[in-house]
Structures are given as C-alpha cells and as structure tokens.
Design a protein around this motif. Structure first.
Motif, short mmCIF file in Angstrom:
data_model
loop_
_atom_site.label_atom_id
_atom_site.label_comp_id
_atom_site.label_asym_id
_atom_site.label_seq_id
_atom_site.Cartn_x
_atom_site.Cartn_y
_atom_site.Cartn_z
N PRO A 128 -35.34 -5.95 0.34
CA PRO A 128 -35.37 -7.69 -0.14
C PRO A 128 -34.06 -7.64 -0.01
N ARG A 129 -33.27 -9.07 -0.04
CA ARG A 129 -32.50 -9.22 0.08
C ARG A 129 -31.77 -9.19 -1.40
N ALA A 130 -30.06 -9.56 -1.60
CA ALA A 130 -29.69 -9.80 -2.38
C ALA A 130 -30.72 -10.22 -3.58
N GLY A 131 -31.10 -12.35 -3.50
CA GLY A 131 -31.18 -12.21 -4.75
C GLY A 131 -32.96 -12.23 -4.94
N GLU A 132 -33.00 -11.56 -3.78
CA GLU A 132 -35.20 -11.16 -4.28
C GLU A 132 -35.04 -9.71 -4.61
N LEU A 133 -34.04 -9.11 -5.57
CA LEU A 133 -34.34 -7.20 -5.81
C LEU A 133 -34.79 -8.28 -6.90
N LEU A 134 -35.41 -7.05 -7.35
CA LEU A 134 -36.35 -7.33 -8.96
C LEU A 134 -35.48 -6.72 -9.84
N ARG A 135 -35.19 -7.23 -11.14
CA ARG A 135 -34.31 -5.99 -12.72
C ARG A 135 -35.61 -6.21 -13.33
N CYS A 136 -36.49 -5.05 -12.74
CA CYS A 136 -37.77 -4.46 -13.98
C CYS A 136 -38.02 -3.34 -13.60
#
Length: 624
Positions: A128-136
């Motif tokens: 994933p690119r930076a904006g696609e990273l999951l924060r969960c």
C-alpha cells in the motif's frame, strides 16, 4: 585584633574545616554506595524473577511478566513530543473490519486481480502507498485458539484459526490435509509423495545424504503446506518454504500454524529475498514453475541462491514423464521436450546430474567456476554476470546471467570457503567473516557477539521462563545482525526468522546462512510477507532507532501486531527515549508492557521493553 591575626589560630580553624568537609564527603559516599547496591539488588530481583501476566479477554494460560512490581518511568525526562511520529499517547487503535482478518498488505488478492499477470508479477509484493495504510488492529477470527505446541503442531491445527477447508477437498487424494472434527490433520502427504514425506525424504537420502550434517539449509519452492520442510526438521535440516498467495488458499498460513518456517513468495520477475550462496539444497515437488521458460530465468535464480556444491531436487513434471504423462494429462512429446530443455539449461549452468531414479532427479552445482569458465563457449547463454552485487535481492530484477562465484585457486577449492557440518557450523567462524568480506566484522567480534547474545538470552529466560518450555515456536528477530540471538536459541523448541533490514549499514544475511540459520531481507517501512497471527515471539533490537527518521514507527508497531499471535510476546531493546515513544503507541494497541534495565545495570542508556498482546477476537456482521 591580635587574636584574629594569630597564624596558629588560622591553622586550627582550617584543619577543623577540612576535617568537617572530609567527614561530609565520606558520609555522602557511603550513603550513595548503599543506595546504589540496594537499587541494583531491587532491579535484579524485580526485573528478572519469573512471574505471570494476565492480559485481555479469555486468557487461558500463564504468560510472561518482566517484573513483579518494579517498572522504569522515563516519561518526565523523555517527553513523547521529542520523537518524530504522528501518533499521540492518547490514540486508541480500533479493530479493522472483520473481513480483513487474513489481511496481507503487500500480497492483497483483491489488488492482484488488477495487476499485470505476465510472469506471475501480480503475485509479487505490491505494498500500500502512504495514503492506503490501515491504522487499525487486524482481528483474529471468532473462537481463535492458541496453536498446538510443537511437535504436535506439525500434525494438527485448529479449524477455527484457519477456517478454510478448500485444500482438504482439492488435495484429498494427495493427503495434504484432512478435516477431523474441529481440527485439521496433516498426514504428511504431497502431490509427489503419496506414501508420506518421511518415505519421500528417505528416497532422497538414498541418493544424497541428508543426515550427515553437510546439508542444513534448504529452499522449498512452491511448498504447499510445507510437509517436506516439516519432516526435514527431525533430520536437523532447516527449510525456508515459500509459495504465493493464490488459489491454494492459505497454504503458507497452514505451514506457519504448524510451526514450520515459511513465507509468502513467488518466482516471478524479481529476485527472491535471500543472498547468494545461501542454501545447501533447493527443492521443487510439482511446484509448476516453468523452469524451461523465460531463457531459464528461474533456474538461474536458483543457481544464485545455491551454495557451491549445493543440490537441486526436482520431482513431478517432467520427471518420469513416460509413466505419468496420462495422469498429468499432457502429451509425451511436450513433456520430453520440457525435460530436454531443463537438462540442457542445467549443463549450461555447469551443473552435474547426480541421479535420476523413479520420480526424482538431482543436479549439483559446481564448487567453483574454474572449469566452467575454461570450457565455456564465448557468447554462449547464459553468460556470467558483470554485476558485483550478487546478494542484492530487495526489489531487484532477476538477471538472465550466471551469478559469479568468488575466485578459487584450484578446481577442488570451494568458492567463498567451505562450511563445517551442523551443529558445529552454528558457531564456527563463517567464511564471509574469515575472508574479510564483511566490513568491520572480524573473527574476534563474531565470537564476542556470540558471548553477548548467549548472556542476553540467558537473561531473557529469566524474564520469560516459557521461552524454553514450548510456549513459543515461531520467533522473529527483526534486526538479526550476525544471527547470534538465533544461535543462542538453537537448543530451544523454536525456530527463528532472522531479518536483516535493507537499511542496515552492513549486509550480514549471508553470514547468517553460513551459520546454518535462515532469514530474509526486509524494509520495515513496509509489511512483512506473511499472514496475520503467524509469530509467537518478536525480538526487535534497535529497530526503532533505525527507522524513526524514515517512516512513522506507528505502522511498524501495527505490523508487529498484525503478525503476532494473540498472547504472543515482544522484546524491544532500544534507548530510553525511543522506548518512551514506543510505549506511548502500544498503550492504544491492547498490549501489556513493562520496561526493565539493561543486563549491565540501571546506568546503561539502553533499556528493554517486554510486552504481551492481549487475546481478543473479531466478530463478523450477519452479512459477512
């Protein structure tokens, strides 16, 4: 006035003042010494005593607690704001959507459908690119259970942990896996070894010795559920098994659930993430890799990672084609042509065919390239590579040329140096070090590193008594350096994935393989090539100091949480200020943690954080 000017009176006053100062000095010194020894005794007592840590919901067994009551607090001296990350101490990470319970960020099957399928490129790493990273936090499936302990785990796994019965149906005749009530059973079968892996390995051993200690590291390409590697373990052969995330759902996940080393991986367009001259043997059992296609690119890559004198074992198409062609539903002419092309390529790689018996064929790589270079026709493909970076393997395109071996002085000399037999090999000076190939690493430093980690692992056993009791099986060292942490654990019922960050000042992965250990390259700003919940213990020595200025360390910790099993443990070694930041993040990740002093005492700037991931599971919605 006369008395004030009396010199004898001044001397008396000075001597009394001096005595008072000396008395105060000696008293303070005695008090400081007393409190130092008391503090050291308290730290040793509280930081090293075995104890239990109950965490989360539904905990079922005793877990490690690094100290009984004493904990180090550096918060006031090392404020969180001083470190570079976008997380605050108050952030709590929610569970990810339940449908992501098997999420593999860099091998996302949904994304793969849209990618270039030429040469299996869609099965390679696409992170994933930076904006696609999951924060969960990736959830565990409902009713998740602690895996069976080794060696029982080799043969059994819980259905609730990997709720996929597909392989038990599609591979039923081949005895890969069977469903028995609420568990899977692994009979040890395979496509080309229906009599079982043990009998198959015995067949190989009759042709090439697998039991005299000369073969230690193996590579299994297209491994299935890794039964070959699983049954080699009792012969002291450690196998790196890999397979893509494809229609054979969760095959690598099954391997790791069994307690067998494995990674998601594929032979496609990029080099596999291992150094040159790493493996004593490579194996393909009906792995369906087109060895004769793309100018022999895939067999050339196997040649790169095979050590001098190493073996390549092939079973399945096209070997023994005259017997199996009808079962394989392929024309005899097609299979014969494929074998002829593989035979020809092997000769051009200067390999020698050792044996072909029944369904097995074995070739051996030369111990050096002296005769190969002398007999080679000018312009004959594949040529010898000009590259001086044979170990480079992180997003590195494969080359259709032979990786050159180190120079040898005679046809009998093993290029790059010969290796001892296992288990002596684990602590012998690796040839890459004895020959000065690793900048700054001498034989003396290697031996000192072994002693250092033997002492540290001895300390870990006091912090986590279950380390030697079978509670932990799959262990990862995120910054392995020379592999001495793993070497100190060789007598425990564990195996260690030694990871060398691509950002390391010195590439030491080749040394690790020369020691008879296994590992891989990795950039920790990206996800690791594995399924969720596949490691019991993660060790991180200085990892966050390396990466804190490169990427948000929050995502490294979230990745650790993804691959760590519920109730798994983490050991993080770093400076006090870095651990303050780490601890502020994991407080929102459902981990329990404590910090203890360095082995040498409270005045060392490095500290040790020990954490345990709590047990919790996700729950699907009615629609899911």
């Amino acid at each position: 006035m006369a008395r004030e000017n009396n010199p004898f009176t001044s001397i008396i006053h000075l001597s009394e003042s001096a005595r008072l100062r000396i008395t105060w000095f000696l008293g303070l010194t005695a008090l400081c010494s007393l409190f130092y020894f008391l503090g050291s005794w308290q730290t040793a007592k509280s930081g090293l005593g075995p104890s239990e840590l109950s965490v989360g919901l539904k905990c079922r067994e005793a877990l490690p607690r690094p100290s009984n009551a004493f904990d180090l607090d550096f918060q006031s001296r090392h404020p969180v704001a001083s470190l570079n990350a976008s997380t605050t101490a108050s952030e709590n990470f929610p569970p990810c959507n339940f449908e992501l319970f098997e999420y593999t960020p860099c091998q996302d099957s949904r994304k793969a459908r849209k990618l270039d399928k030429t040469m299996m490129k869609h099965r390679e790493r696409h992170c994933p690119r930076a904006g696609e990273l999951l924060r969960c936090l990736v959830p565990a499936p409902p009713d998740y259970k602690n895996p069976f302990r080794w060696p029982e785990s080799r043969d059994h796994a819980w259905l609730d942990n990997i709720p996929h019965k597909e392989l038990s149906v599609s591979k039923a005749v081949q005895n890969w896996i069977q469903v028995e009530g609420n568990r899977f059973r692994f009979p040890g079968g395979g496509t080309m070894f229906p009599r079982g892996a043990d009998a198959y390995i015995d067949d190989i051993n009759s042709l090439v010795s697998l039991t005299d200690g000369s073969i230690r590291t193996a590579l299994d390409t297209g491994c299935g559920v890794a039964s070959w590697g699983a049954y080699l373990l009792k012969r002291d052969v450690l196998t790196m098994s890999f397979a893509p995330r494809d229609s054979h759902v969760a095959q690598v996940q099954f391997a790791l659930e069994r307690g067998v080393p494995a990674m998601i991986g594929v032979l496609a367009s990029q080099r596999i993430p291992y150094p040159a001259r790493a493996f004593d043997v490579a194996h393909c059992s009906r792995c369906l890799i087109p060895w004769n296609k793309f100018d022999g690119l895939y067999l050339i890559e196997v040649d790169r990672v095979l050590r001098p004198g190493g073996y390549w074992i092939l079973s399945g198409p096209p070997i023994n084609w005259n017997i199996h062609h009808m079962g394989w539903q392929r024309a005899e002419e097609d299979l014969k042509r494929e074998q002829d092309e593989i035979e020809d390529l092997a000769k051009r790689l200067c390999w020698r065919k050792v044996a072909e018996k029944g369904d097995l064929a074995i070739w051996q790589k030369p111990v050096n390239h002296i005769e190969c270079n002398e007999s080679r026709d000018v312009g004959k493909a594949p040529r010898i590579c000009d590259s001086n970076s044979p170990d480079a393997a992180w997003y590195k395109e494969m080359e259709s040329c032979i990786t050159p071996l180190p120079e040898a002085k005679s046809p009998e000399e093993v290029a790059g140096g010969s290796l001892g037999k296992w288990p002596q090999r684990a602590f012998a000076i690796p040839p890459r070090i004895s020959r000065g190939s690793i900048p700054g690493i001498t034989a003396e430093k290697f031996q000192d590193d072994n002693k250092l980690w033997a002492a540290r692992v001895s300390n870990y056993k006091k912090i986590i008594p279950q380390l030697t009791e079978g509670r932990y099986r799959n262990v990862m060292d995120m910054n392995a350096n020379l592999g001495s942490f793993a070497a100190a654990m060789v007598h425990f019922p564990v195996w260690v994935m030694n990871v060398v960050p691509v950002d390391s000042a010195v590439d030491t992965l080749g040394v690790i393989y020369e020691r008879g250990l296994i590992g891989t390259y990795q950039d920790w700003c990206e996800a690791f090539s594995t399924y969720p919940r596949t490691y019991d213990l993660i060790h991180a020595d200085g990892v966050f100091s390396i990466y804190q200025d490169r990427c948000d360390i929050t995502y490294i910790l979230l990745e650790m949480d993804r691959i760590l099993r519920p109730e798994g443990a983490v050991i993080i070694r770093d400076t006090a200020e870095v651990l303050v930041k780490v601890r502020s993040i994991i407080e929102g990740m459902r981990w329990r943690s404590q910090t203890v002093d360095h082995e040498s005492g409270p005045f060392h700037p490095e500290k040790i954080l020990v954490a345990v991931k709590s047990y919790w599971t996700g729950h699907p919605t009615p629609k899911q």
